[in-house]
Scaffold this active site. Structure first.
Site, mmCIF file in Angstrom:
data_model
loop_
_atom_site.group_PDB
_atom_site.id
_atom_site.type_symbol
_atom_site.label_atom_id
_atom_site.label_comp_id
_atom_site.label_asym_id
_atom_site.label_seq_id
_atom_site.Cartn_x
_atom_site.Cartn_y
_atom_site.Cartn_z
ATOM 1 N N MET A 1 0.715 -1.118 -0.033
ATOM 2 C CA MET A 1 0.108 0.034 -0.007
ATOM 3 C C MET A 1 1.057 1.346 -0.163
ATOM 4 O O MET A 1 0.575 2.191 0.519
ATOM 5 C CB MET A 1 -0.987 0.070 1.107
ATOM 6 C CG MET A 1 -0.197 0.376 2.361
ATOM 7 S SD MET A 1 -1.423 0.376 4.099
ATOM 8 C CE MET A 1 -0.399 0.574 5.100
ATOM 9 N N PRO A 2 2.042 1.174 -0.549
ATOM 10 C CA PRO A 2 2.765 2.378 -0.767
ATOM 11 C C PRO A 2 1.928 3.593 -1.491
ATOM 12 O O PRO A 2 1.501 3.234 -2.417
ATOM 13 C CB PRO A 2 4.271 2.215 -1.179
ATOM 14 C CG PRO A 2 4.167 0.612 -1.054
ATOM 15 C CD PRO A 2 2.748 0.053 -1.294
#
Length: 131
Positions: A1-2
């Site tokens: 989820m960067p």
């Protein structure tokens, strides 16, 4: 989820910007074990008077072709994983996009699950971990 923020000098063509973004995402998938569809990137282009990076700091030779990459990651990665990402993103930007190694600047920051909302005013990562 960067979440990735890419900052560049103004004037690159759209296909070059796309190649840079694709290359960064590929490096994240390979080294950070980010799922291929977990892609959140924003590209910011700046005029020269809005871009201040010392061209010689840390014995580099930065040019107007520099790419600043901010990685806001949800979970911490080990030093070894981060070093692998730095190397992978630099090597592939050099190879695929012709960017000089000194022009690749990366910062990785981490945050907690409650620091993310993917929409609807909900902290989905908290709800997911509580169920």
């Amino acid at each position: 989820m960067p979440f990735i923020r890419i900052s560049l000098h103004n004037g690159r063509p759209p296909e070059e910007i796309r190649a840079i973004a694709d290359t960064i995402h590929s490096a994240l998938v390979k080294t950070f074990q980010v799922p291929p569809k977990d892609r959140f990137q924003v590209v910011h282009q700046h005029d020269a008077h809005e871009f201040f990076c010392d061209p010689e700091y840390m014995n580099m030779h930065r040019t107007s072709g520099q790419v600043l990459i901010q990685v806001f990651a949800g979970k911490p990665r080990s030093v070894v994983v981060k070093q692998a990402f730095y190397r992978e993103v630099c090597d592939t930007l050099v190879e695929r996009c012709g960017i000089a190694p000194d022009d690749v600047f990366v910062v990785v920051s981490t945050s907690a699950a409650e620091d993310w909302s993917f929409g609807k005013g909900v902290a989905q990562l908290i709800e997911k971990s509580e169920t």
